[in-house]
Scaffold this motif. Structure first.
Motif: not given
Length: 171
Positions: A15-16, A30, A35, A74, A77
């Motif tokens: 994810l990051n 990110w 996303r 998170i 966002e």
């Protein structure tokens, strides 16, 4: 109860960007397409779960409160893009942790499957249509032990990775 497919995601490196022990929003960047991948899974009626080892807590690099603030960041966002994580588990424990309160073995620490199994027990998951995406062999081993497919993500665009492998239906 209708069973749903689930997408289990490791956090750091999936994810990051894994800058090493990311525990605060200012260090969270990110991964491209992360996303979008979550939003796509949400629209396709997949459950979305995060399962992440967090030994940075046991090592004293950040606290449980820091981790909770980052989790909220998170989620905020994602909400801004209409996406969400249904549930998550983390394991702060480490057998040789400098902080005594976290010094223990845990069946939740990947490659052990405990985090995944706990989510499978609590949610209506169709194991046969579910999968985990991780960036380490320990992630894939945890998936195997939990009885779901595991896929190694080695960087790039996460959404493209999932589409290229047919893990999510076409948009």
């Amino acid at each position: 109860m209708t069973l749903k497919p689930a997408m289990f995601l490791d956090r750091d490196g999936v994810l990051n960007v894994d800058h090493g022990y990311v525990g605060t929003p200012d260090r969270f960047d990110w991964i491209p397409g992360a996303r979008e991948a979550i939003a796509h899974a949400n629209r396709a009626d997949f459950l979305v779960f995060v399962v992440t080892n967090q030994s940075g807590i046991a090592r004293g690099y950040y606290s449980e409160a820091d981790f909770a603030r980052l989790r909220d960041h998170i989620r905020a966002e994602l909400a801004g893009t209409g996406a969400w994580i249904d549930d998550e588990r983390h394991c702060p424990y480490l057998e040789d942790a400098p902080i005594e309160a976290y010094r223990q073995a845990s069946t939740w620490r990947k490659p052990e499957p405990g985090m995944i199994l706990d989510l499978l027990d609590r949610w209506p998951v169709d194991r046969s249509r579910s999968f985990l995406v991780g960036d380490r062999d320990s992630d894939l081993e945890a998936a195997r032990r939990a009885g779901i497919a595991g896929h190694l993500f080695e960087g790039g665009d996460l959404h493209g990775f999932l589409l290229d492998r047919g893990l999510l239906p076409p948009a």
